[in-house]
Scaffold this active site. Structure first.
Site, PDB file in Angstrom:
ATOM      1  N   LYS A  96     -15.997   2.262  12.850  1.00 21.70           N
ATOM      2  CA  LYS A  96     -15.669   0.896  13.264  1.00 21.70           C
ATOM      3  C   LYS A  96     -15.365   0.816  14.757  1.00 21.70           C
ATOM      4  O   LYS A  96     -15.398  -0.264  15.333  1.00 21.70           O
ATOM      5  CB  LYS A  96     -14.485   0.373  12.448  1.00 21.70           C
ATOM      6  CG  LYS A  96     -13.278   1.252  12.427  1.00 21.70           C
ATOM      7  CD  LYS A  96     -12.331   0.860  11.303  1.00 21.70           C
ATOM      8  CE  LYS A  96     -11.233   1.893  11.096  1.00 21.70           C
ATOM      9  NZ  LYS A  96     -10.506   1.715   9.836  1.00 21.70           N
ATOM     10  N   LYS A 139      -8.106  13.495  19.478  1.00 23.75           N
ATOM     11  CA  LYS A 139      -7.446  12.248  19.871  1.00 23.75           C
ATOM     12  C   LYS A 139      -6.664  12.387  21.168  1.00 23.75           C
ATOM     13  O   LYS A 139      -6.412  11.400  21.861  1.00 23.75           O
ATOM     14  CB  LYS A 139      -6.528  11.770  18.747  1.00 23.75           C
ATOM     15  CG  LYS A 139      -7.273  11.316  17.497  1.00 23.75           C
ATOM     16  CD  LYS A 139      -6.306  10.868  16.411  1.00 23.75           C
ATOM     17  CE  LYS A 139      -7.040  10.509  15.125  1.00 23.75           C
ATOM     18  NZ  LYS A 139      -7.901   9.337  15.280  1.00 23.75           N
ATOM     19  N   LYS A 155     -21.160   9.931  12.573  1.00 26.46           N
ATOM     20  CA  LYS A 155     -20.798   9.161  11.385  1.00 26.46           C
ATOM     21  C   LYS A 155     -20.596   7.694  11.775  1.00 26.46           C
ATOM     22  O   LYS A 155     -20.291   7.375  12.935  1.00 26.46           O
ATOM     23  CB  LYS A 155     -19.534   9.716  10.736  1.00 26.46           C
ATOM     24  CG  LYS A 155     -18.230   9.432  11.474  1.00 26.46           C
ATOM     25  CD  LYS A 155     -17.053   9.897  10.632  1.00 26.46           C
ATOM     26  CE  LYS A 155     -15.740   9.553  11.322  1.00 26.46           C
ATOM     27  NZ  LYS A 155     -14.560   9.935  10.498  1.00 26.46           N
TER      28      LYS A 155
END
Length: 336
Positions: free
Chosen positions: A206, A115, A203
């Site tokens: 969203k 991140k 994977k």
């Protein structure tokens, strides 16, 4: 009784991957064990604010609980539902555990590296949220914490912090089970990970830009079916289940097994070795469409009032349990 604890962030509408990989397994686990275990299902809204939230966080929080109920969650006296932010002990224990955790441990967290990669700076919450997660778990003496593979490192951190604390202050914390035992308790050989429909090497997420790569729980059923029909498979002649070499077709077989609650080996046996790629896609598309029709119908029948009443009941319980544990910790530190 031992405690099972889980939560899903309320940042946006969930994907089919979130539903099949986290929400539905937890619902089935709760319904199976809630007579003999405490089941804590919380909405980690404090975790949600470390990144952007799509829409209104309060509305998202209510909707997240509705998802559990629409997925078939059975409520009894051992099932406790609460919002993380309504239990102040989470934040206070996080600060205390910050004084037990080390910078080196948090620097090694893979999610923090991912991140923060390429950014000049990131908010402290991204760095520190594994410690808040440890507080979420340890406050309730949770033994089992059903979660995704990407969170295993955080379970190990929680165990390390708790063991270090206990070594110094005595047996204050229950140590959660090791990740291998966590997976076995969930009843799966390995964590469920639904793949991207366009790029099955990744994977389903969203945050992916391509709308065809993901199925959202608020997708119109016929549109979701179209996404399945256009999903990437492979150029081989026969259907084979092999996530390493054939992730696209394997992903469809996996989705079919999970949605229909059929053992994976039975689904694989039915399709393996056949050349009916189109038929398999139609079958999975129908299963996804039918699931969304029923799910969205149940979702529409659940009122905000029902959800808020469940929160009120669960938060009373959560505060009582969490505050008792927090006092133990404070006494160990001579804060009381």
């Amino acid at each position: 009784m031992k405690t099972i604890l889980t939560g899903i962030r309320a940042n946006s509408v969930l994907t089919l991957g979130n539903y099949l990989g986290a929400l539905l397994p937890m619902v089935r686990l709760s319904n199976k064990y809630s007579k003999d275990y405490n089941v804590n299902i919380f909405v980690p809204d404090l975790h949600s604010i470390i990144s952007d939230v799509d829409g209104d966080l309060k509305e998202n929080t209510i909707r997240t609980l509705k998802y559990y109920l629409a997925a078939g969650l059975e409520i009894n006296e051992n099932v406790h539902i609460y919002r993380q932010s309504r239990v102040p002990a989470h934040s206070e224990l996080c600060w205390i555990l910050n004084c037990v955790a080390t910078m080196g441990e948090l620097n090694r967290m893979t999610q923090y590296k991912e991140k923060s990669d390429g950014k000049a700076s990131c908010n402290v919450g991204i760095f520190d949220y594994p410690v808040l997660m440890a507080a979420d778990i340890l406050l309730y003496s949770a033994t089992y914490v059903p979660l995704g593979e990407d969170q295993f490192q955080h379970i190990e951190l929680t165990r390390n912090i708790a063991e270090r604390f206990n070594h110094k202050f005595g047996e204050v914390f229950i140590i959660p089970a090791e990740t291998k035992e966590q997976v076995e308790f969930m009843g799966v050989e390995k964590p469920i990970r639904i793949r991207d429909l366009v790029n099955p090497e990744k994977k389903m997420s969203k945050s992916t830009a391509s709308e065809n790569s993901k199925i959202m729980l608020d997708d119109e059923p016929f549109k979701a079916a179209k996404k399945v029909m256009s999903a990437t498979t492979d150029s081989f002649v026969e259907v084979q289940f092999d996530f390493e070499k054939r992730p696209g077709i394997s992903n469809l077989l996996y989705i079919e097994a999970l949605i229909t609650d059929t053992p994976l080996d039975e689904v694989v046996k039915k399709w393996q070795g056949t050349t009916r790629y189109g038929e398999l896609k139609k079958q999975v598309a129908n299963s996804v469409s039918e699931m969304l029709v029923e799910f969205q119908k149940r979702l529409a029948e659940i009122s905000d009032k029902q959800v808020l009443e469940l929160f009120e009941f669960g938060e009373k319980y959560a505060n009582e349990v969490a505050n008792q544990k927090l006092i133990e910790v404070q006494k160990a530190f001579n804060l009381r």
